[in-house]
Design an enzyme around this catalytic site. Structure first.
Site, mmCIF file in Angstrom:
data_model
loop_
_atom_site.group_PDB
_atom_site.id
_atom_site.type_symbol
_atom_site.label_atom_id
_atom_site.label_comp_id
_atom_site.label_asym_id
_atom_site.label_seq_id
_atom_site.Cartn_x
_atom_site.Cartn_y
_atom_site.Cartn_z
ATOM 1 N NE ARG A 51 -9.797 -8.203 2.958
ATOM 2 C CZ ARG A 51 -9.346 -6.923 2.286
ATOM 3 N NH1 ARG A 51 -8.463 -6.265 3.106
ATOM 4 N NH2 ARG A 51 -9.500 -6.962 1.161
ATOM 5 C CG HIS A 96 -5.834 -0.763 5.512
ATOM 6 N ND1 HIS A 96 -6.755 -1.843 6.066
ATOM 7 C CD2 HIS A 96 -6.418 -0.605 4.470
ATOM 8 C CE1 HIS A 96 -7.061 -2.269 5.036
ATOM 9 N NE2 HIS A 96 -6.965 -1.441 3.794
ATOM 10 C CB VAL A 100 -12.002 4.314 0.438
ATOM 11 C CG1 VAL A 100 -11.812 2.803 0.138
ATOM 12 C CG2 VAL A 100 -13.419 4.734 1.092
ATOM 13 N NE ARG A 119 -4.034 -1.958 2.027
ATOM 14 C CZ ARG A 119 -3.894 -3.053 2.892
ATOM 15 N NH1 ARG A 119 -2.895 -3.500 3.704
ATOM 16 N NH2 ARG A 119 -4.766 -3.772 2.651
HETATM 17 N N1 APR Z 1 -10.320 12.626 -9.235
HETATM 18 C C1 APR Z 1 -11.236 11.676 -9.392
HETATM 19 N N2 APR Z 1 -10.988 10.321 -9.696
HETATM 20 C C2 APR Z 1 -9.618 9.954 -10.035
HETATM 21 C C3 APR Z 1 -8.651 10.811 -9.829
HETATM 22 C C4 APR Z 1 -9.022 12.128 -9.235
HETATM 23 N N3 APR Z 1 -7.877 13.013 -9.232
HETATM 24 N N4 APR Z 1 -7.344 10.203 -10.109
HETATM 25 C C5 APR Z 1 -7.854 9.019 -10.345
HETATM 26 N N5 APR Z 1 -9.124 8.546 -10.335
HETATM 27 C C6 APR Z 1 -10.073 7.505 -10.602
HETATM 28 C C7 APR Z 1 -9.250 6.744 -11.538
HETATM 29 O O1 APR Z 1 -9.752 7.511 -12.771
HETATM 30 C C8 APR Z 1 -10.173 5.454 -11.419
HETATM 31 O O2 APR Z 1 -11.394 5.374 -11.947
HETATM 32 O O3 APR Z 1 -9.893 6.776 -9.254
HETATM 33 C C9 APR Z 1 -10.634 5.495 -9.820
HETATM 34 C C10 APR Z 1 -9.776 4.351 -9.075
HETATM 35 O O4 APR Z 1 -10.270 3.249 -9.580
HETATM 36 P P1 APR Z 1 -9.627 1.935 -9.973
HETATM 37 O O5 APR Z 1 -8.306 2.273 -10.617
HETATM 38 O O6 APR Z 1 -10.682 1.028 -10.298
HETATM 39 O O7 APR Z 1 -9.032 1.407 -8.178
HETATM 40 P P2 APR Z 1 -10.237 0.895 -6.928
HETATM 41 O O8 APR Z 1 -10.105 -0.409 -7.124
HETATM 42 O O9 APR Z 1 -11.384 1.527 -7.187
HETATM 43 O O10 APR Z 1 -9.363 1.509 -5.606
HETATM 44 C C11 APR Z 1 -9.176 2.741 -5.338
HETATM 45 O O11 APR Z 1 -9.287 2.526 -3.090
HETATM 46 O O12 APR Z 1 -8.917 0.448 -1.785
HETATM 47 C C12 APR Z 1 -8.394 1.581 -2.405
HETATM 48 O O13 APR Z 1 -6.103 0.754 -2.637
HETATM 49 C C13 APR Z 1 -7.270 1.192 -3.384
HETATM 50 O O14 APR Z 1 -6.386 3.564 -3.269
HETATM 51 C C14 APR Z 1 -7.132 2.518 -4.287
HETATM 52 C C15 APR Z 1 -8.612 3.125 -4.115
#
Ligand code: APR
Length: 313
Positions: free
Chosen positions: A154, A178, A121, A91
Site C-alpha cells: 500500500r 498490522h 491472514v 480489526r
Molecule cells: N473454518 C473455515 N472457514 C471458516 C470458518 C471456519 N471455522 N469460519 C468462517 N469461515 C469462512 C467463512 O464461511 C467465509 O467464507 O471464512 C470465510 C471468510 O470470508 P469473507 O467473509 O469473504 O472474509 P474475507 O474478506 O475473505 O476476510 C477473511 O482475512 O483479511 C482478513 O480481516 C479479514 O479476518 C478476515 C479474513
C-alpha cells in the site's frame, strides 16, 4: 518435481482470490476449504477456477471441500477463515469471534498437515498468528503472519502515485503490528535507489505513511460490505511463492521474536528471510531512537491484544 500442495482455509474473498493468484502463478495444487454451513460454495469456486485454466494456461488441480482430510499433508496452509471488517469496526473488534474460529482451524491443521508452513491472514493479525502457534504447537519458524507485505505494498503504491514513477522502482520496508501502529522506516525507502527523503518532504512522506496505515479502513469505507481482498491475496501469494519455490525472499512478515528486538515471545512485523522452511531468519536492523520508540509502542499494542485474547478463549 512434485507439485506443492497449498490449502486455503476460508473460501471467502481473500481465500478465493488467493487461490486465483496462486493458480495463475502455478504455485501448486490448491485445496479451498470452508465450513459445511456454506454448502458446496468452495466446490463451485474451485471448479470455476479450474475451468479458467485452459484460457489462462495454468496446470494445477483445484479442489473445493469442507473436509480437512482433503488438505492432508499440505506444504503450505493459508488461514483466511473468520469474519471480515464492516464500516466502523476496527480489526480488534474481530478479536473474540476470530480467535475462536482460528483456534478451531489451527487444531484441524495440526492433525491434517503436521509438517506445513502456516500463513495466517485472519485479523486482528498479530493475535491470530499467536493463537495459531499456541494451538498447533508448531515450531515458530513454521508460523508466519501476512501483514507487512500488504502494508508495504500500500505504501509503495501511494509513493508511486505521488511521484509519478513505476511501483516497480519503489523499495520499502515497514515494521511492527498490522495497521494503526505499524512503523514506517523512511531510511529503508528508496526510489530507483534514491533515498525517498531526497524526493519528498518529511511532511508529505508522513501523510503518505498515514494513508498506508489506514489503507485497510479506506477500502472498508469504500466497499461497505467487507474488507480488502485483492491486495491481501496478492501479498499472501508472494509469501506462498517464497516458500514453495524456496526463494529466500526478504519480506516484512509477522514472525516470532523472542530476543530479537527484545520483543520477548510474540509475533510482530519484522523483516525476515522466507524460504521452504518458513521464517528462516529474522533480520535485526539498527533502528533510530524514534523508530525504536515507535516499534516498542507497536509491540506493546500487540501484547495488549494477545492479553485481551487470553481472556476470551
Ligand atoms: N473454518 C473455515 N472457514 C471458516 C470458518 C471456519 N471455522 N469460519 C468462517 N469461515 C469462512 C467463512 O464461511 C467465509 O467464507 O471464512 C470465510 C471468510 O470470508 P469473507 O467473509 O469473504 O472474509 P474475507 O474478506 O475473505 O476476510 C477473511 O482475512 O483479511 C482478513 O480481516 C479479514 O479476518 C478476515 C479474513
Amino acid at each position: 518435481m512434485k507439485r506443492a500442495k497449498i490449502s486455503i482455509i476460508g473460501a471467502g474473498n481473500v481465500g478465493a482470490t488467493t487461490a486465483h493468484w496462486c493458480a495463475a502463478a502455478e504455485l501448486g495444487d490448491i485445496v479451498l476449504l470452508d465450513i459445511p454451513a456454506v454448502g458446496d460454495m468452495p466446490k463451485g469456486k474451485a471448479l470455476d477456477l479450474m475451468q479458467s485454466s485452459p484460457i489462462m494456461g495454468f496446470d494445477c488441480q483445484i479442489t473445493g471441500t469442507s473436509d480437512y482430510a482433503d488438505t492432508a499433508n499440505s506444504d503450505v496452509v493459508v488461514v483466511t477463515a473468520g469474519i471480515a471488517r464492516k464500516p466502523g469496526m476496527s480489526r480488534d473488534d474481530l478479536l473474540s469471534t476470530n480467535a475462536k474460529i482460528v483456534g478451531a482451524v489451527a487444531a484441524e491443521i495440526k492433525g491434517a498437515s503436521p509438517g506445513a508452513v502456516v500463513i495466517v491472514v485472519s485479523n486482528p493479525l498479530d493475535a491470530m498468528v499467536q493463537r495459531t502457534w499456541q494451538v498447533t504447537g508448531f515450531p515458530t519458524q513454521r508460523i508466519v503472519g501476512q501483514a507487512g507485505v500488504l502494508d508495504t505494498a500500500r505504501y509503495r503504491t501511494f509513493l508511486a502515485m505521488e511521484l509519478g514513477v513505476s511501483v516497480e522502482d519503489i523499495s520499502a520496508l515497514l515494521m511492527g503490528g498490522h495497521g494503526d501502529t505499524m512503523v514506517p522506516l523512511p531510511s529503508c525507502t528508496s526510489v530507483g535507489g534514491i533515498p525517498v527523503t531526497q524526493l519528498l518532504s518529511t511532511e508529505r512522506l508522513a501523510q503518505i505513511v498515514d494513508r498506508a496505515r489506514n489503507g485497510g479502513a479506506e477500502i472498508v469505507g469504500l466497499l461497505k460490505t467487507g474488507s480488502a481482498y485483492y491486495a491481501p491475496a496478492a501479498a499472501v501469494t508472494q509469501m506462498v511463492e517464497a516458500i514453495v519455490r524456496d526463494k529466500k525472499r526478504l519480506l516484512p512478515c509477522a514472525a516470532y521474536c523472542d530476543k530479537e528486538y527484545g520483543v520477548g515471545g510474540y509475533f510482530v512485523g519484522v523483516p525476515v528471510v522466507l524460504g521452504s522452511g518458513g521464517v528462516e531468519r529474522v533480520i535485526e536492523l539498527k533502528l533510530t531512537a524514534q523508530e525504536t520508540a515507535n516499534f516498542q509502542k507497536s509491540v506493546a499494542a500487540v501484547k495488549e491484544l494477545v492479553a485481551a485474547m487470553a481472556k476470551l478463549v
